[in-house]
Design a protein around this motif. Structure first.
Motif, PDB file in Angstrom:
ATOM      1  N   UNK A  49       1.896  19.465  16.269  1.00 18.45           N
ATOM      2  CA  UNK A  49       1.942  18.207  16.998  1.00 18.45           C
ATOM      3  C   UNK A  49       1.569  16.978  16.202  1.00 18.45           C
ATOM      4  N   UNK A  50       1.337  17.110  14.900  1.00 15.47           N
ATOM      5  CA  UNK A  50       1.012  15.943  14.103  1.00 15.47           C
ATOM      6  C   UNK A  50       2.245  15.051  13.961  1.00 15.47           C
ATOM      7  N   UNK A  51       2.080  13.735  14.092  1.00 13.36           N
ATOM      8  CA  UNK A  51       3.239  12.839  13.969  1.00 13.36           C
ATOM      9  C   UNK A  51       3.708  12.653  12.537  1.00 13.36           C
ATOM     10  N   UNK A  52       2.843  13.006  11.581  1.00 14.76           N
ATOM     11  CA  UNK A  52       3.175  12.844  10.170  1.00 14.76           C
ATOM     12  C   UNK A  52       2.606  14.019   9.387  1.00 14.76           C
ATOM     13  N   UNK A  53       3.459  14.682   8.629  1.00 12.52           N
ATOM     14  CA  UNK A  53       3.012  15.729   7.711  1.00 12.52           C
ATOM     15  C   UNK A  53       3.238  15.211   6.295  1.00 12.52           C
ATOM     16  N   UNK A  54       2.302  15.551   5.412  1.00 15.09           N
ATOM     17  CA  UNK A  54       2.237  14.794   4.171  1.00 15.09           C
ATOM     18  C   UNK A  54       1.754  15.717   3.057  1.00 15.09           C
ATOM     19  N   UNK A  55       2.389  15.624   1.896  1.00 17.89           N
ATOM     20  CA  UNK A  55       2.009  16.440   0.744  1.00 17.89           C
ATOM     21  C   UNK A  55       1.836  15.557  -0.482  1.00 17.89           C
ATOM     22  N   UNK A  56       0.864  15.900  -1.322  1.00 16.97           N
ATOM     23  CA  UNK A  56       0.644  15.203  -2.585  1.00 16.97           C
ATOM     24  C   UNK A  56       0.972  16.129  -3.752  1.00 16.97           C
ATOM     25  N   UNK A  57       1.068  15.526  -4.948  1.00 15.61           N
ATOM     26  CA  UNK A  57       1.370  16.247  -6.191  1.00 15.61           C
ATOM     27  C   UNK A  57       2.635  17.098  -6.042  1.00 15.61           C
ATOM     28  N   UNK A  58       3.672  16.450  -5.555  1.00 18.28           N
ATOM     29  CA  UNK A  58       4.954  17.101  -5.288  1.00 18.28           C
ATOM     30  C   UNK A  58       5.832  17.002  -6.543  1.00 18.28           C
ATOM     31  N   UNK A  59       6.234  18.144  -7.082  1.00 22.16           N
ATOM     32  CA  UNK A  59       7.121  18.137  -8.252  1.00 22.16           C
ATOM     33  C   UNK A  59       8.577  18.071  -7.797  1.00 22.16           C
ATOM     34  N   UNK A  81       4.492  12.054  -3.795  1.00 25.54           N
ATOM     35  CA  UNK A  81       4.125  12.365  -2.414  1.00 25.54           C
ATOM     36  C   UNK A  81       5.380  12.534  -1.565  1.00 25.54           C
ATOM     37  N   UNK A  82       5.257  13.352  -0.528  1.00 27.61           N
ATOM     38  CA  UNK A  82       6.341  13.552   0.435  1.00 27.61           C
ATOM     39  C   UNK A  82       5.790  13.361   1.833  1.00 27.61           C
ATOM     40  N   UNK A  83       6.540  12.647   2.666  1.00 34.95           N
ATOM     41  CA  UNK A  83       6.124  12.369   4.036  1.00 34.95           C
ATOM     42  C   UNK A  83       7.231  12.774   4.995  1.00 34.95           C
ATOM     43  N   UNK A  84       6.871  13.513   6.017  1.00 40.43           N
ATOM     44  CA  UNK A  84       7.820  13.904   7.054  1.00 40.43           C
ATOM     45  C   UNK A  84       7.258  13.419   8.384  1.00 40.43           C
ATOM     46  N   UNK A  85       7.981  12.523   9.031  1.00 37.36           N
ATOM     47  CA  UNK A  85       7.487  11.940  10.270  1.00 37.36           C
ATOM     48  C   UNK A  85       7.385  10.438  10.137  1.00 37.36           C
ATOM     49  N   UNK A  86       6.580   9.834  10.999  1.00 35.84           N
ATOM     50  CA  UNK A  86       6.478   8.381  11.062  1.00 35.84           C
ATOM     51  C   UNK A  86       5.175   7.896  10.452  1.00 35.84           C
ATOM     52  N   UNK A  87       5.276   6.916   9.553  1.00 34.41           N
ATOM     53  CA  UNK A  87       4.083   6.292   9.001  1.00 34.41           C
ATOM     54  C   UNK A  87       3.472   5.366  10.052  1.00 34.41           C
ATOM     55  N   UNK A  88       2.156   5.318  10.137  1.00 33.43           N
ATOM     56  CA  UNK A  88       1.512   4.448  11.127  1.00 33.43           C
ATOM     57  C   UNK A  88       1.620   2.974  10.745  1.00 33.43           C
ATOM     58  N   UNK A  89       1.444   2.122  11.736  1.00 33.90           N
ATOM     59  CA  UNK A  89       1.422   0.689  11.477  1.00 33.90           C
ATOM     60  C   UNK A  89       0.164   0.346  10.665  1.00 33.90           C
ATOM     61  N   UNK A 116       0.006   6.082   4.376  1.00 27.08           N
ATOM     62  CA  UNK A 116      -0.054   7.223   5.288  1.00 27.08           C
ATOM     63  C   UNK A 116      -1.282   7.166   6.180  1.00 27.08           C
ATOM     64  N   UNK A 117      -2.332   6.502   5.722  1.00 29.45           N
ATOM     65  CA  UNK A 117      -3.553   6.341   6.522  1.00 29.45           C
ATOM     66  C   UNK A 117      -3.480   5.122   7.436  1.00 29.45           C
ATOM     67  N   UNK A 118      -2.385   4.381   7.374  1.00 33.29           N
ATOM     68  CA  UNK A 118      -2.227   3.226   8.250  1.00 33.29           C
ATOM     69  C   UNK A 118      -2.982   2.005   7.797  1.00 33.29           C
ATOM     70  N   UNK A 119      -3.029   1.778   6.483  1.00 34.82           N
ATOM     71  CA  UNK A 119      -3.749   0.628   5.937  1.00 34.82           C
ATOM     72  C   UNK A 119      -2.815  -0.162   5.025  1.00 34.82           C
ATOM     73  N   UNK A 120      -2.837  -1.483   5.143  1.00 36.53           N
ATOM     74  CA  UNK A 120      -2.025  -2.341   4.306  1.00 36.53           C
ATOM     75  C   UNK A 120      -2.534  -2.373   2.874  1.00 36.53           C
ATOM     76  N   UNK A 121      -1.632  -2.626   1.934  1.00 35.22           N
ATOM     77  CA  UNK A 121      -1.982  -2.555   0.518  1.00 35.22           C
ATOM     78  C   UNK A 121      -1.198  -3.579  -0.273  1.00 35.22           C
TER      79      UNK A 121
END
Length: 247
Positions: A49-59, A81-89, A116-121
């Motif tokens: 049920x997670x809205x976003x699944x996320x992986x780091x160090x992806x070759x 990085x790989x993201x599946x789903x919706x990134x938060x605002x 991915x944590x929903x923080x502007x940068x």
């Protein structure tokens, strides 16, 4: 503590309630996993049920497997990085500085983690101490951020300089960039740990993910504090404490 759910895949036990407990979800560390294992972990998080699944160090092989399973996945080659789903605002703002262009891949992981944590940068690259005027040119921006992440290899001196210019917490990331005596990041790590300026939080070598999570927690807390203060003061308009920089 309420009972916490675990998604048991046999080879991995996914902590699917981690975000509710800590503010940061379970994230798949793809290094050391096969592409199939990484894809299975991402699928397990989505199935829970997670809205976003996320992986780091992806070759490259893992990125291809993710893309085959989820054609609309977001793949960040620079950040690995790989993201599946919706990134938060995004909420809040973190300034990410690099000492040199070669530190870019680690800074990219910081930026991807913040997104991915929903923080502007905002990223500003190549402002190392070899040309001190470069970091002084961005000094006015330091106070507009909730936290500052500084990514540096070689001598690793930049975080101490930045911490002497701002009251914001500086998250320092040593990188493995540098010649022999840099010892693959050990030299900048030790420099950052012994920084003269106070207010420097140091993460492990090349750990853009850890730096991003730390800065995101600071930024979210700062944003929540401003939001609460705005409610108490009755400042609900667009020119409240967050200001345009927070959008």
């Amino acid at each position: 503590m309420e009972e916490q759910r675990t998604q048991d895949l046999g080879f991995a036990r996914l902590d699917v309630d981690r975000e509710a407990r800590t503010g940061t979800p379970e994230v798949v560390y793809a290094a050391g996993k096969t592409p199939a294992e990484t894809v299975a972990c991402l699928a397990g998080l989505l199935d829970a049920g997670l809205p976003l699944a996320w992986a780091t160090r992806v070759d490259a092989a893992t990125a291809a497997a993710v893309r085959e399973r989820w054609p609309d996945a977001l793949l960040d080659d620079d950040a690995r990085c790989a993201f599946v789903g919706s990134l938060p605002e995004p909420r809040g703002r973190v300034l990410v500085l690099t000492a040199g262009t070669s530190d870019g891949p680690v800074a990219a992981e910081v930026a991807a983690t913040l997104a991915a944590c929903g923080v502007g940068c905002r990223r500003v690259d190549d402002v190392g101490v070899a040309g001190l005027h470069r970091v002084l040119a961005v000094a006015p921006e330091l106070g507009t951020a909730d936290a500052v992440v500084v990514v540096a290899g070689m001598d690793g001196a930049l975080p101490s300089v930045v911490a002497g210019l701002t009251d914001r917490l500086v998250v320092a990331v040593p990188t493995s960039v540098g010649y022999g005596a840099a010892f693959d990041g050990l030299a900048p790590l030790l420099t950052m740990l012994t920084a003269c300026a106070p207010g420097v939080l140091v993460v492990n070598i090349d750990n853009g993910f850890g730096a991003g999570v730390a800065a995101a927690r600071i930024a979210r807390s700062a944003h929540a504090g401003r939001h609460a203060a705005r409610g108490l003061d009755g400042l609900d308009g667009p020119d409240g404490p967050d200001g345009p920089a927070q959008r």
